[in-house]
Write a protein that holds these residues in place. Structure first.
Motif, PDB file in Angstrom:
ATOM      1  N   HIS A  71      38.683  23.067  -4.402  1.00 38.42           N
ATOM      2  CA  HIS A  71      38.129  21.827  -3.856  1.00 38.42           C
ATOM      3  C   HIS A  71      36.626  21.702  -4.130  1.00 38.42           C
ATOM      4  O   HIS A  71      36.075  20.601  -4.011  1.00 38.42           O
ATOM      5  CB  HIS A  71      38.364  21.754  -2.345  1.00 38.42           C
ATOM      6  CG  HIS A  71      39.804  21.657  -1.957  1.00 38.42           C
ATOM      7  ND1 HIS A  71      40.564  22.769  -1.663  1.00 38.42           N
ATOM      8  CD2 HIS A  71      40.634  20.590  -1.841  1.00 38.42           C
ATOM      9  CE1 HIS A  71      41.795  22.380  -1.361  1.00 38.42           C
ATOM     10  NE2 HIS A  71      41.862  21.073  -1.468  1.00 38.42           N
ATOM     11  N   THR A 108      47.046  28.425   4.229  1.00 37.47           N
ATOM     12  CA  THR A 108      45.938  29.085   3.546  1.00 37.47           C
ATOM     13  C   THR A 108      46.035  30.598   3.614  1.00 37.47           C
ATOM     14  O   THR A 108      45.807  31.305   2.626  1.00 37.47           O
ATOM     15  CB  THR A 108      44.595  28.633   4.142  1.00 37.47           C
ATOM     16  OG1 THR A 108      44.500  27.207   4.040  1.00 37.47           O
ATOM     17  CG2 THR A 108      43.431  29.273   3.418  1.00 37.47           C
ATOM     18  N   GLY A 153      37.269  31.337  -6.330  1.00 44.46           N
ATOM     19  CA  GLY A 153      36.796  30.396  -5.332  1.00 44.46           C
ATOM     20  C   GLY A 153      37.851  29.387  -4.933  1.00 44.46           C
ATOM     21  O   GLY A 153      39.043  29.566  -5.196  1.00 44.46           O
ATOM     22  N   ASP A 154      37.394  28.318  -4.307  1.00 43.00           N
ATOM     23  CA  ASP A 154      38.241  27.251  -3.787  1.00 43.00           C
ATOM     24  C   ASP A 154      38.174  26.070  -4.752  1.00 43.00           C
ATOM     25  O   ASP A 154      37.084  25.575  -5.064  1.00 43.00           O
ATOM     26  CB  ASP A 154      37.719  26.836  -2.404  1.00 43.00           C
ATOM     27  CG  ASP A 154      38.528  25.730  -1.744  1.00 43.00           C
ATOM     28  OD1 ASP A 154      39.337  25.073  -2.425  1.00 43.00           O
ATOM     29  OD2 ASP A 154      38.342  25.514  -0.529  1.00 43.00           O
ATOM     30  N   GLN A 159      41.707  31.678  -6.809  1.00 42.99           N
ATOM     31  CA  GLN A 159      41.208  32.229  -5.544  1.00 42.99           C
ATOM     32  C   GLN A 159      41.733  33.641  -5.282  1.00 42.99           C
ATOM     33  O   GLN A 159      41.285  34.303  -4.362  1.00 42.99           O
ATOM     34  CB  GLN A 159      41.582  31.316  -4.379  1.00 42.99           C
ATOM     35  CG  GLN A 159      43.031  31.294  -3.995  1.00 42.99           C
ATOM     36  CD  GLN A 159      43.254  30.584  -2.665  1.00 42.99           C
ATOM     37  OE1 GLN A 159      42.318  30.203  -1.975  1.00 42.99           O
ATOM     38  NE2 GLN A 159      44.503  30.394  -2.319  1.00 42.99           N
ATOM     39  N   SER A 170      47.221  22.206  -2.244  1.00 41.16           N
ATOM     40  CA  SER A 170      46.185  21.470  -1.522  1.00 41.16           C
ATOM     41  C   SER A 170      46.810  20.403  -0.636  1.00 41.16           C
ATOM     42  O   SER A 170      47.660  19.631  -1.098  1.00 41.16           O
ATOM     43  CB  SER A 170      45.226  20.790  -2.498  1.00 41.16           C
ATOM     44  OG  SER A 170      44.326  19.948  -1.795  1.00 41.16           O
ATOM     45  N   ARG A 223      46.623  33.084   0.316  1.00 39.54           N
ATOM     46  CA  ARG A 223      45.616  34.091  -0.049  1.00 39.54           C
ATOM     47  C   ARG A 223      46.165  35.507  -0.046  1.00 39.54           C
ATOM     48  O   ARG A 223      45.685  36.364  -0.792  1.00 39.54           O
ATOM     49  CB  ARG A 223      44.428  34.003   0.903  1.00 39.54           C
ATOM     50  CG  ARG A 223      43.556  32.789   0.691  1.00 39.54           C
ATOM     51  CD  ARG A 223      42.429  32.742   1.704  1.00 39.54           C
ATOM     52  NE  ARG A 223      41.543  31.613   1.466  1.00 39.54           N
ATOM     53  CZ  ARG A 223      40.597  31.214   2.290  1.00 39.54           C
ATOM     54  NH1 ARG A 223      40.394  31.884   3.418  1.00 39.54           N
ATOM     55  NH2 ARG A 223      39.847  30.177   2.008  1.00 39.54           N
TER      56      ARG A 223
END
Length: 266
Positions: free
Chosen positions: A110, A9, A107-108, A84, A131, A13
């Protein structure tokens, strides 16, 4: 840190997608090398054109290449570019300046802030392998798809660019390059349809083979320097010189299968 950088993650990012220039270098090197295979953005736009008129979302929009194609081909009343990465969203926004009905949402994937049954077409291209649980993203897509709405997911084969893995390993730059797991291990051409089918009705599966020819060591270096699968020096000139000294100046040819799965809300 996870073993697969595409599932890390923090790296996703920051170092992988925090800089639009890095992605531009990667896509430019691939585009120069490509010798066969249709442009994914055009294929996606054609598939999406069969869907419902209404809200369209481009999940993992990146620099906006597919978003632009969707805007031009569908001219939807509402088009959501979702990612994201603030840097990539800014790049996408610059390419869609002045076009009405386009929104940019960060955003995410999920958990996307969209109402139930509110989307006519959802596109998720070259992103679900980030993911660890892509079925969760598919469930989220199923939630906000309208009755009769379409999902279009796109990914690559797990053996994509295998010849480059072998070249980097043979050069000694990264001896383990050919034995590491695929970057696309969680969502790839072989498991994509099964994952989509957990929540949606699969309507169509399309496979396209893409072929690439990297002309010389400098060209190879510009691409492999952006591939987080490898453990390489940061200087592309050093990478190129090491390649010339060990395995020659190229060229090298490689392939990747791009798979499109079109599915409908149950």
């Amino acid at each position: 840190m996870t073993a697969n950088p595409f599932l890390d993650t923090d790296r996703v990012r920051h170092s992988l997608y925090g800089d639009a220039d890095r992605i531009a270098q990667r896509t430019s090197a691939l585009a120069r090398a490509k010798t066969a295979g249709p442009h994914p953005a055009s294929v996606i736009a054609d598939l999406a054109a069969t869907g419902l008129r209404g809200t369209v979302i481009d999940i993992g929009c990146g620099r906006g290449t597919t978003t632009v194609a969707l805007a031009e081909r569908l001219d939807p009343p509402r088009l959501v570019a979702f990612d994201q990465s603030a840097a990539l969203l800014a790049e996408a926004q610059s390419r869609l300046t002045g076009r009405m009905g386009v929104e940019f949402l960060r955003g995410d994937f999920h958990a996307i802030d969209l109402p139930n049954t509110s989307v006519g077409v959802a596109v998720a291209a070259f992103c679900l392998y980030h993911s660890p649980r892509p079925a969760t993203v598919i469930a989220e897509i199923a939630r906000y798809l309208a009755p009769g709405g379409l999902s279009i997911t796109v990914t690559k084969s797990p053996d994509s660019y295998r010849a480059l893995d072998e070249l980097i390993s043979a050069s000694g730059l990264d001896p383990e390059a050919a034995t590491r797991p695929s970057l696309y291990e969680t969502f790839h051409s072989h498991n994509q349809a099964d994952i989509v089918a957990t929540c949606l009705d699969v309507q169509q599966i399309v496979h396209h083979e893409h072929r690439f020819r990297f002309t010389d060591a400098d060209h190879i270096a510009k691409y492999v320097a952006t591939n987080p699968k490898y453990r390489l020096p940061s200087d592309t000139h050093e990478i190129a010189q090491r390649l010339r000294d060990t395995v020659g100046n190229g060229p090298v040819e490689t392939t990747s299968t791009v798979t499109y799965v079109v599915a409908a809300r149950r």
